[in-house]
Design an enzyme around this catalytic site. Sequence first.
Site, mmCIF file in Angstrom:
data_model
loop_
_atom_site.group_PDB
_atom_site.id
_atom_site.type_symbol
_atom_site.label_atom_id
_atom_site.label_comp_id
_atom_site.label_asym_id
_atom_site.label_seq_id
_atom_site.Cartn_x
_atom_site.Cartn_y
_atom_site.Cartn_z
ATOM 1 N N GLU A 1 -8.040 0.668 -10.841
ATOM 2 C CA GLU A 1 -7.245 -0.534 -11.138
ATOM 3 C C GLU A 1 -6.102 -0.696 -10.147
ATOM 4 O O GLU A 1 -5.776 0.247 -9.437
ATOM 5 C CB GLU A 1 -6.619 -0.400 -12.538
ATOM 6 N N HIS B 1 14.191 -0.254 -2.783
ATOM 7 C CA HIS B 1 13.400 0.267 -1.677
ATOM 8 C C HIS B 1 12.815 1.637 -1.973
ATOM 9 O O HIS B 1 11.980 2.122 -1.240
ATOM 10 C CB HIS B 1 14.264 0.360 -0.427
#
Lengths: 303, 73, 400
Positions: free
Chosen positions: A215, A256
């Site tokens: 997935e 980030h």
Amino acid sequence: MSILIHKDTTVIIQGITGREAVNMTREGLSYGTKIVGGVTPGRAGRDVYGVPVHDCVRDITKRMRVDGSIVTVPAAFTRDAVFEAIENGIKLVVVVTERIPRGEVAQMVELAKLRGARIIGPNCLGILSPDEAKMGGLGGRAEDAKKAFRKGPIGVMSRSGGMTTEICNTLTAAGLGQSTAVSIGGDAIIGSTYAELMPLFEADPETKAIAIYSEPGGRMEAELAEWVKENRSRLPIVAFMAGRFMDEMPGMRFGHAGTIVEGKADTTADKIERMRAAGIAVAERIEEIPALLEAQMRKRGIH
Amino acid sequence: MAGMFIDVKVDPKVAGDAALAKKLVEVCPVNIFAIDGTKLRIVEENLDECVLCDLCVQAAPPGTVQVIKLYES
Amino acid sequence: MRFYEYESKALFARHGLPLGKRALARTADDARRAAAEIGGPVVLKSQVLSGGRMKAGAVKFADDPAQAAAHFDAILPIVVNGQKSCGVLVEEKSPIAQEYYVGVTWDGRRKLPVVIFSDMGGIDIEEVAEKHPDHVSKTHVSTLLPFTPRVAKEAIAATGVTGNDLTRLTPIVAKLVEIFFQYDLTLAEINPLAKLADGRFIVLDGHVDLEGDAREKHKKLLDELGIKPEETRQARPPTDFEIRGAQVDASDHRGVAGNVVEFDGNLGLVIGAGGGSLTLFDAVRKHGGRPANYCEIGGNPSVKKACALTKLVLSKPGVEKIAVMMNVVSNTRVDIVARGVVKGCVESGRDPAKTIAIFRIPGSWEADGFKILEKYGVEFCDRSVSMYEAAGRAVAKMGK
Ligand code: SF4
């Protein structure tokens, strides 16, 4: 043979008096699983379909060998239950419960590693070795499980519980039985990934090839691809990748840290590319899996 | 009134049996039985939720509670 | 679940992390007042649930209150990566000597939290990670051992930072890790963590992400920060259809009718479960079908829930037919779903035979389910028909 569980594996169920657990007990027993005890605090002395209920895991482990435990207690109590299983020497813990914060899952996994135990899940349907035993709700009722799963050479791993049965059913219909099917769970952190289960299948002489369901999200496919390359696996693998449409969905990145830790996010297209580069065949549809497996096995001279 | 898919019929002879009524309310997982005073009542809006577990049939004297699948007739 | 910058900072402030004077402005007047109170030059930052504000022009500097008010009006309407602004944070402008980066997140492969630290912080941190790996450290943290600051010290020292900077940074980084653990965060990030001209350190920008499954556990914090339970904080705000989908799911605890997402096609989908839905949605699109929605039914929903979901999907303008499909089911019951969708059609004033393009749910109680469908003339198939093929049959019936 099979991996993880077989005919003689002794199993307990933590949370055995819960509604789903009662079904799981009945169907597990009727599939032939050796369910030797159950735990629900405060309910010692009762029984569920003849399986004695205890207050503590210890009450069972001090009397007999227990190979595995199925944990199916509410999310808030799951960490405690898993710790109890591991600290009483149980080496295989299948965690069915979903919606456990990942900090707690990480603690379970870290303890398991420390004690040499293995966790499957959380948020999974468990393990099924056809004609041997099943741990968890995989395949549903014993009679339904016998329809969908058949003993044979294919190891199956799936991030989706329901698709584990769908794939095995497709394999069975095509005459390809399974050695063991593992619903590994769909969460961000799970006890055993594809790559972590591969050595077990690799060591199982009965397993001749692998089918996986995959997935969007996570890096598990990248990890598998690396494992296959590094270990020169003898097992051909066919993967099915669901959720390709997600690549076009308006996603949002924030912060980030994820990118720095794991590199750029893996889209389904990236995952497919990585797997193909490692020699893993990727099926476009579920029904292509059997033919792809057979072709791969033929190519490698596996019978 | 029956549900769209399921009907449950209770023999009028036992509908007034308070002990049985209590038992039926207890066993049914989807609340198809209720008690009005001492009399058993069928909760019509729940009929279609029946999971065909047969627990009500087993709890009552033989033949007094019937669960009918309307899609079979 | 994402926090806005001002919420993240409110959380940081509770734990004593060093922050500049600041206030959230909802109006230009607020912005003017805040700037006046802070005194001196300020920075105005649009509050959006997305990165890339700087590049979108949603961050501006003002020298006085009047300019702050004008900037407020300029940046509030700016949409950043599809995200609308909920206000503007007005904050004192600090003289920066150096920027650092610190983040805590999960490493899915190692299955442990990891502290990332860099002495080259700022908006280009990802590039730094690629080009100057020696300036970015990654330090894993045990989830079993009690957390102590040495992990923070090691993370910082690994980039070559020493002296007073090391001893001043250590408690800040350690505190961030503690916050990460305490609130079940999946991300806690300070970027930049700035060293000021006078040697002090200050959090200039920060973000936290709370694990969705831990929302209930931290309800008190969320209440105190003013984050309401219905705020989904997703990539885009939920549509009316999606809100009603969530209501259908919440209306009954039995089973799941989850992740209802709106699309603009004509084929309604009542599909499940998690993996099955992903597979089926792909299949419908591969056949050229245009889905009206995505959803994940499972966990053996009640007839009521399946019925309500069917009605919701059918109420969407432009939906001509629905396809009811799942993988082979073992927990969810075929007959219960069949009852629900047939009832949903009838209660919507539609003929199930014409409305349900295909019913493909094999598995537990399928014999009863198929009898129901037969009675209402609905086309159905068993496990011998693949999910892909079933989707194809549904699509073939559309637009005729
Ligand atoms: S069969 Fe089961 S669900 Fe149906 S009415 Fe009887 S007790 Fe209730």
